[in-house]
Write a protein that holds these residues in place. Structure first.
Motif, mmCIF file in Angstrom:
data_model
loop_
_atom_site.group_PDB
_atom_site.id
_atom_site.type_symbol
_atom_site.label_atom_id
_atom_site.label_comp_id
_atom_site.label_asym_id
_atom_site.label_seq_id
_atom_site.Cartn_x
_atom_site.Cartn_y
_atom_site.Cartn_z
ATOM 1 N N UNK A 51 1.100 -1.151 0.070
ATOM 2 C CA UNK A 51 -0.202 0.566 -0.322
ATOM 3 C C UNK A 51 0.685 1.393 0.204
ATOM 4 N N UNK A 52 0.670 2.232 -1.132
ATOM 5 C CA UNK A 52 1.769 3.427 -1.015
ATOM 6 C C UNK A 52 0.731 4.700 -1.019
ATOM 7 N N UNK A 53 0.530 5.568 -0.545
ATOM 8 C CA UNK A 53 -0.131 7.035 -0.855
ATOM 9 C C UNK A 53 -0.294 7.441 0.644
ATOM 10 N N UNK A 54 -1.433 8.085 0.695
ATOM 11 C CA UNK A 54 -1.855 8.886 2.295
ATOM 12 C C UNK A 54 -3.270 8.222 2.394
ATOM 13 N N UNK A 55 -3.882 9.075 3.659
ATOM 14 C CA UNK A 55 -5.146 8.157 3.362
ATOM 15 C C UNK A 55 -5.877 8.737 2.489
ATOM 16 N N UNK A 56 -5.777 10.440 1.923
ATOM 17 C CA UNK A 56 -6.826 9.989 1.158
ATOM 18 C C UNK A 56 -7.162 9.957 0.022
ATOM 19 N N UNK A 57 -5.796 9.882 -0.696
ATOM 20 C CA UNK A 57 -5.161 8.551 -1.496
ATOM 21 C C UNK A 57 -4.223 7.549 -2.306
ATOM 22 N N UNK A 58 -4.846 6.316 -2.384
ATOM 23 C CA UNK A 58 -3.888 5.497 -2.007
ATOM 24 C C UNK A 58 -3.722 4.731 -3.074
ATOM 25 N N UNK A 59 -3.278 3.047 -2.886
ATOM 26 C CA UNK A 59 -3.375 2.182 -4.603
ATOM 27 C C UNK A 59 -2.552 1.593 -4.103
ATOM 28 N N UNK A 60 -3.247 -0.232 -3.593
ATOM 29 C CA UNK A 60 -3.099 -1.005 -3.089
ATOM 30 C C UNK A 60 -2.598 -2.208 -4.273
ATOM 31 N N UNK A 61 -1.776 -2.743 -3.984
ATOM 32 C CA UNK A 61 -1.319 -3.191 -5.437
ATOM 33 C C UNK A 61 -1.115 -4.770 -4.753
ATOM 34 N N UNK A 62 -1.997 -5.949 -4.670
ATOM 35 C CA UNK A 62 -2.166 -7.084 -4.566
ATOM 36 C C UNK A 62 -1.321 -8.240 -4.883
ATOM 37 N N UNK A 63 -1.114 -9.192 -3.238
ATOM 38 C CA UNK A 63 0.062 -9.901 -3.203
ATOM 39 C C UNK A 63 -0.390 -11.634 -4.102
ATOM 40 N N UNK A 64 0.651 -12.374 -4.026
ATOM 41 C CA UNK A 64 0.274 -13.792 -4.949
ATOM 42 C C UNK A 64 -0.830 -14.441 -3.762
ATOM 43 N N UNK A 65 -0.944 -15.615 -4.520
ATOM 44 C CA UNK A 65 -1.830 -16.490 -3.723
ATOM 45 C C UNK A 65 -3.367 -17.050 -4.931
ATOM 46 N N UNK A 66 -3.848 -15.441 -4.538
ATOM 47 C CA UNK A 66 -5.081 -16.417 -5.789
ATOM 48 C C UNK A 66 -6.806 -15.855 -5.029
ATOM 49 N N UNK A 67 -6.203 -15.806 -3.894
ATOM 50 C CA UNK A 67 -7.820 -16.720 -2.900
ATOM 51 C C UNK A 67 -8.440 -15.414 -2.820
ATOM 52 N N UNK A 68 -8.033 -14.835 -2.716
ATOM 53 C CA UNK A 68 -8.259 -13.831 -1.411
ATOM 54 C C UNK A 68 -8.733 -11.956 -2.204
ATOM 55 N N UNK A 69 -10.878 -12.696 -1.916
ATOM 56 C CA UNK A 69 -12.037 -11.601 -1.973
ATOM 57 C C UNK A 69 -11.561 -9.924 -1.112
ATOM 58 N N UNK A 70 -10.981 -9.619 -0.005
ATOM 59 C CA UNK A 70 -10.828 -8.795 0.153
ATOM 60 C C UNK A 70 -10.017 -8.743 0.724
ATOM 61 N N UNK A 71 -9.445 -7.192 0.774
ATOM 62 C CA UNK A 71 -8.860 -5.698 1.651
ATOM 63 C C UNK A 71 -9.116 -5.364 2.370
ATOM 64 N N UNK A 72 -8.325 -4.954 3.431
ATOM 65 C CA UNK A 72 -8.284 -3.717 4.662
ATOM 66 C C UNK A 72 -7.238 -3.092 4.908
ATOM 67 N N UNK A 73 -7.580 -1.855 4.751
ATOM 68 C CA UNK A 73 -6.651 -0.532 5.139
ATOM 69 C C UNK A 73 -7.136 -0.403 6.048
#
Length: 85
Positions: free
Chosen positions: A9-31
């Motif tokens: 995750x890079x950026x600020x609280x207002x604007x950020x980019x999440x790069x998904x990791x490996x694994x291929x099964x997650x449907x949820x990400x929490x920031x």
């Protein structure tokens, strides 16, 4: 939390980019925000790869992004959080 193995995750609280990791099964990400919002912000999300629906659940301290299918490894989620009073 979530987003596969080794998400970034890079950026600020207002604007950020999440790069998904490996694994291929997650449907949820929490920031988790570095600084809490006064009220839960409006959060907008767009993927550079996956064309799916997202359920976005913002709280004052974090946002949970849930996709209808697993995120693609290496894909990027472009996110904007807009706080209000």
């Amino acid at each position: 939390a979530g987003g596969g193995t080794g998400p970034a995750i890079v950026g600020t609280d207002q604007v950020f980019v999440v790069t998904i990791g490996t694994g291929g099964t997650d449907t949820t990400v929490e920031v988790t925000f570095a600084n809490a919002f006064t009220n839960a912000p409006c959060v907008f999300v767009e993927s550079d790869t996956d064309i799916v629906s997202y359920k976005i659940t913002p709280l004052t301290t974090k946002v949970t992004i849930t996709a209808t299918v697993a995120f693609t490894a290496g894909s990027k989620l472009y996110c904007q959080s807009v706080g209000y009073i």
